[in-house]
Write a protein that holds these residues in place. Structure first.
Motif, short mmCIF file in Angstrom:
data_model
loop_
_atom_site.label_atom_id
_atom_site.label_comp_id
_atom_site.label_asym_id
_atom_site.label_seq_id
_atom_site.Cartn_x
_atom_site.Cartn_y
_atom_site.Cartn_z
N TRP A 116 5.77 6.39 -1.19
CA TRP A 116 4.86 6.97 -2.17
C TRP A 116 3.42 6.51 -1.91
N LEU A 117 3.25 5.22 -1.68
CA LEU A 117 1.91 4.66 -1.50
C LEU A 117 1.34 4.94 -0.12
N GLU A 118 2.20 5.15 0.85
CA GLU A 118 1.71 5.40 2.21
C GLU A 118 0.91 6.69 2.28
N MET A 119 1.19 7.63 1.38
CA MET A 119 0.41 8.87 1.34
C MET A 119 -1.06 8.56 1.05
N GLY A 120 -1.29 7.65 0.12
CA GLY A 120 -2.66 7.27 -0.21
C GLY A 120 -3.32 6.50 0.91
N LEU B 124 0.22 6.50 -10.35
CA LEU B 124 -0.96 7.22 -9.87
C LEU B 124 -2.15 6.29 -9.60
N PRO B 125 -2.47 5.35 -10.52
CA PRO B 125 -3.53 4.39 -10.19
C PRO B 125 -3.20 3.59 -8.92
N GLY B 126 -1.93 3.25 -8.73
CA GLY B 126 -1.53 2.54 -7.52
C GLY B 126 -1.77 3.37 -6.28
N LEU B 127 -1.47 4.67 -6.37
CA LEU B 127 -1.72 5.56 -5.24
C LEU B 127 -3.21 5.65 -4.94
N GLY B 128 -4.02 5.71 -6.01
CA GLY B 128 -5.48 5.74 -5.82
C GLY B 128 -6.00 4.48 -5.14
N LEU B 129 -5.46 3.33 -5.53
CA LEU B 129 -5.88 2.08 -4.90
C LEU B 129 -5.44 2.01 -3.44
N MET B 130 -4.30 2.61 -3.13
CA MET B 130 -3.87 2.68 -1.73
C MET B 130 -4.82 3.54 -0.90
N TYR B 131 -5.33 4.60 -1.53
CA TYR B 131 -6.34 5.43 -0.86
C TYR B 131 -7.58 4.59 -0.55
N ILE B 132 -8.01 3.80 -1.54
CA ILE B 132 -9.18 2.94 -1.35
C ILE B 132 -8.92 1.90 -0.28
N SER B 133 -7.72 1.32 -0.28
CA SER B 133 -7.40 0.29 0.71
C SER B 133 -7.38 0.87 2.11
N GLY B 134 -6.85 2.10 2.25
CA GLY B 134 -6.86 2.74 3.56
C GLY B 134 -8.26 3.05 4.03
N ALA B 135 -9.10 3.51 3.10
CA ALA B 135 -10.50 3.79 3.46
C ALA B 135 -11.22 2.51 3.86
N ALA B 136 -10.97 1.42 3.12
CA ALA B 136 -11.60 0.14 3.45
C ALA B 136 -11.18 -0.34 4.82
N ALA B 137 -9.90 -0.18 5.14
CA ALA B 137 -9.41 -0.60 6.45
C ALA B 137 -10.08 0.20 7.56
N PHE C 200 -5.48 -5.62 0.29
CA PHE C 200 -5.66 -4.80 -0.91
C PHE C 200 -4.32 -4.36 -1.49
N LYS C 201 -3.35 -4.10 -0.61
CA LYS C 201 -2.08 -3.53 -1.07
C LYS C 201 -1.32 -4.49 -1.97
N VAL C 202 -1.24 -5.74 -1.56
CA VAL C 202 -0.45 -6.70 -2.33
C VAL C 202 -1.00 -6.88 -3.75
N PRO C 203 -2.32 -7.13 -3.92
CA PRO C 203 -2.83 -7.24 -5.30
C PRO C 203 -2.63 -5.97 -6.11
N ALA C 204 -2.75 -4.80 -5.47
CA ALA C 204 -2.56 -3.54 -6.21
C ALA C 204 -1.14 -3.42 -6.73
N MET C 205 -0.16 -3.71 -5.89
CA MET C 205 1.23 -3.62 -6.33
C MET C 205 1.57 -4.71 -7.34
N ASP C 206 1.00 -5.89 -7.15
CA ASP C 206 1.30 -7.01 -8.04
C ASP C 206 0.62 -6.85 -9.40
N GLN C 207 -0.66 -6.54 -9.42
CA GLN C 207 -1.43 -6.56 -10.66
C GLN C 207 -1.44 -5.22 -11.38
N VAL C 208 -1.43 -4.13 -10.64
CA VAL C 208 -1.54 -2.81 -11.27
C VAL C 208 -0.16 -2.18 -11.51
N MET C 209 0.67 -2.18 -10.47
CA MET C 209 1.97 -1.53 -10.58
C MET C 209 3.06 -2.46 -11.11
#
Length: 274
Positions: free
Chosen positions: A75-79, A158-171, A181-190
């Protein structure tokens, strides 16, 4: 002697990468460039190939223990993939300094939040959202420390997917590992358990790195004499790191992760202010 030293440090990078879901590049690239005088592109290429080894080596343990959540990863890999493509397309039009400050501040905020919750073993009272229920993103993992099976739910899909988009762009824009970015997003948001977050991130970065490695191979940036000891060391380290993670408390692993996030945030803010 140099190859042996690189091999030894690569084992350490593999252990850290497998335990924290970062891939080890955050250690390898500065080490190879500053410690051994390796050109940046060659170091990044070796690090990218080694991330595949980290993900593959750790995946054996994590998947057998049901620690990696493959449904969440897909799911998150799409972002992440879309964000990485966007970053590559718009890199020439954005200010790297401004982006470094922005993402550095985001990471600093994440580090503070993770520090505040460093003693928490598992999230409580998580209610799955509609997407999580439909895609069955929740799961169960075996807690070796407590000796019990731990069910968990996933929220804020959905917020997690958005953060994955941001993390991919940052990378793609800043040349950093998206795992930080991925670990804090899954831990704190999802609200995934921290061990599940690191294991799932480890699974995801392998998929992302595979596509990047092809580009480096085609460009001729992969130096076999350098990459061979790096990959072997990282693979061995990843096998060890995955075993360590299964036997450590989540709170202890989180305490190890906080300084890594804080260090990365400091470096990015420093680069943005220079």
């Amino acid at each position: 002697m140099t190859s042996l030293l690189i091999f030894g440090f690569s084992i350490l990078a593999g252990i850290v990468g497998a335990m924290l879901g970062l891939g080890g590049g955050i250690i390898l690239v500065p080490l190879l460039t500053l410690g051994f005088g390796v050109p940046m592109r060659t170091a990044v290429a070796a690090s990218t190939v080694s991330i595949i080894a980290t993900s593959t080596g750790a995946a054996i343990s994590y998947l057998s223990e049901r620690l990696s959540n493959v449904r969440v990863a897909m799911w998150l890999e799409m972002g992440t993939a879309t964000g990485s493509l966007t970053g590559a397309l718009v890199a020439a039009y954005l200010s790297p300094r401004l982006l470094s400050l922005l993402f550095g501040g985001l990471l600093a905020f994440s580090a503070v939040n993770m520090f505040r919750t460093r003693h928490h073993e598992l999230p409580h009272g998580v209610k799955p959202d509609a997407i999580s229920r439909r895609l069955r993103l929740g799961g169960v993992f075996e807690d070796r420390v407590a000796g019990v099976s731990v069910p968990y739910e996933v929220t804020n899909s959905l917020p997690g997917l958005g953060l994955m988009y941001i993390s991919g762009a940052a990378a793609g824009l800043l040349g950093i590992g998206a795992g930080v970015f991925k670990v804090p997003a899954m831990d704190q948001v999802m609200k995934l358990p921290f061990k599940v977050s690191t294991a799932t991130s480890n699974f995801m970065i392998g998929v992302t790195a595979a596509s990047g490695a092809i580009v480096y191979f085609v460009r001729g940036d992969v130096d076999p004499a350098l990459t061979a000891p790096v990959v072997l060391g990282v693979l061995l380290g990843a096998l060890l790191g995955s075993r360590f993670l299964l036997r450590l408390k989540s709170s202890f692993v989180k305490k190890l992760f906080v300084p890594v996030v804080a260090y990365t945030a400091f470096i990015m803010i420093y680069k943005g202010l220079r």
